[in-house]
Design a protein around this motif. Sequence first.
Motif, PDB file in Angstrom:
ATOM      1  N   GLU A 250       0.729  -1.387  -0.013  1.00 23.64           N
ATOM      2  CA  GLU A 250      -0.014   0.122  -0.040  1.00 23.64           C
ATOM      3  C   GLU A 250       0.882   1.204   0.031  1.00 23.64           C
ATOM      4  OE1 GLU A 250      -3.120  -0.070  -0.509  1.00 23.64           O
ATOM      5  OE2 GLU A 250      -3.708  -2.042   0.253  1.00 23.64           O
ATOM      6  N   SER A 253       1.379   6.272   4.813  1.00 23.35           N
ATOM      7  CA  SER A 253       0.540   7.307   5.114  1.00 23.35           C
ATOM      8  C   SER A 253       0.580   8.589   4.759  1.00 23.35           C
ATOM      9  CB  SER A 253       0.441   6.904   6.869  1.00 23.35           C
ATOM     10  OG  SER A 253       1.525   7.322   7.223  1.00 23.35           O
ATOM     11  N   TRP A 254       2.038   8.864   4.407  1.00 25.33           N
ATOM     12  CA  TRP A 254       2.227  10.482   4.323  1.00 25.33           C
ATOM     13  C   TRP A 254       2.444  10.562   2.633  1.00 25.33           C
ATOM     14  CZ3 TRP A 254       6.417   9.346   1.046  1.00 25.33           C
ATOM     15  CH2 TRP A 254       6.995   8.196   1.363  1.00 25.33           C
ATOM     16  N   SER A 255       1.590   9.740   2.081  1.00 20.35           N
ATOM     17  CA  SER A 255       1.761   9.958   0.402  1.00 20.35           C
ATOM     18  C   SER A 255       1.116  11.103   0.016  1.00 20.35           C
ATOM     19  CB  SER A 255       1.202   8.696  -0.346  1.00 20.35           C
ATOM     20  OG  SER A 255      -0.364   8.605   0.103  1.00 20.35           O
TER      21      SER A 255
END
Length: 265
Positions: A250, A253-255
Amino acid sequence: MQRRQAVLPVLLAVLLTLAGCAGTNQLTSPNEPTDEELPPGVSQSGVENASALVAAHTDALNESGYAYRITLGGTVATGSGNESSTAYETSLSQTSRAEAGGRPAFVTARTNISSAMGNQSQGVAYWWNDSTTLARISSGGSTQYVALDQIPGQNQLYAPDEQYLEQVVSASNFSVTGVDRSGSETLVTLTATEPNATLEGVTSYNATLVVGSSGRIHEATQHAVVESQQGTQTVDLRYKLTETSVETVERPSWSDRALANRTAA
């Protein structure tokens, strides 16, 4: 992943420029592997074709997906005896995870450097697919996020496992020392107590490989002490394959923060 060649004397340089394990399996049988059980590039006498073995490893990992971790430590000491002192010390810890085909993939790495000039630490993380690379770089108390257009096979921003494994395999005089048939894949263990002629100034050396019959390298270790003009260099490398099949990687979270700073490659 692209195959690369590297030898022991440049490992510390790899640690410096990276910005973007351990032990062997207990053998369940003392028998020698059959010719059919030997990995590509390996004969009953040891490793005969390092490039063929690492290529088979890469192909096997890309076929199914993978996860692995690498730790690499190095020191350079000057002087001798009671006058010896550590002039430089560095360490790397890297984890990598990828789906079948090598994408999407996620790599994290941290380097620590200690020298007379002070201490430095840097953490990097990269996620990429066929179109985008997302990066997070932390150093000196600040963190940067960026997104780049990704050209498959280009703009590689980390050190792939082949770079380390090729160095271990090609630098060692390996002998086949055991076979483990207890699991779903036959594992062949190779050990070395001395390097080959590609390395100079080595005063202490040992290395181990645990390889599946398909060529998939499950574990690799290397310890070497090298005398050079810079002093006494010690290198310890440990690699461990932690997953042989990964279905999903995946986005981190900082994408969104990285995508907000997208630039063309």
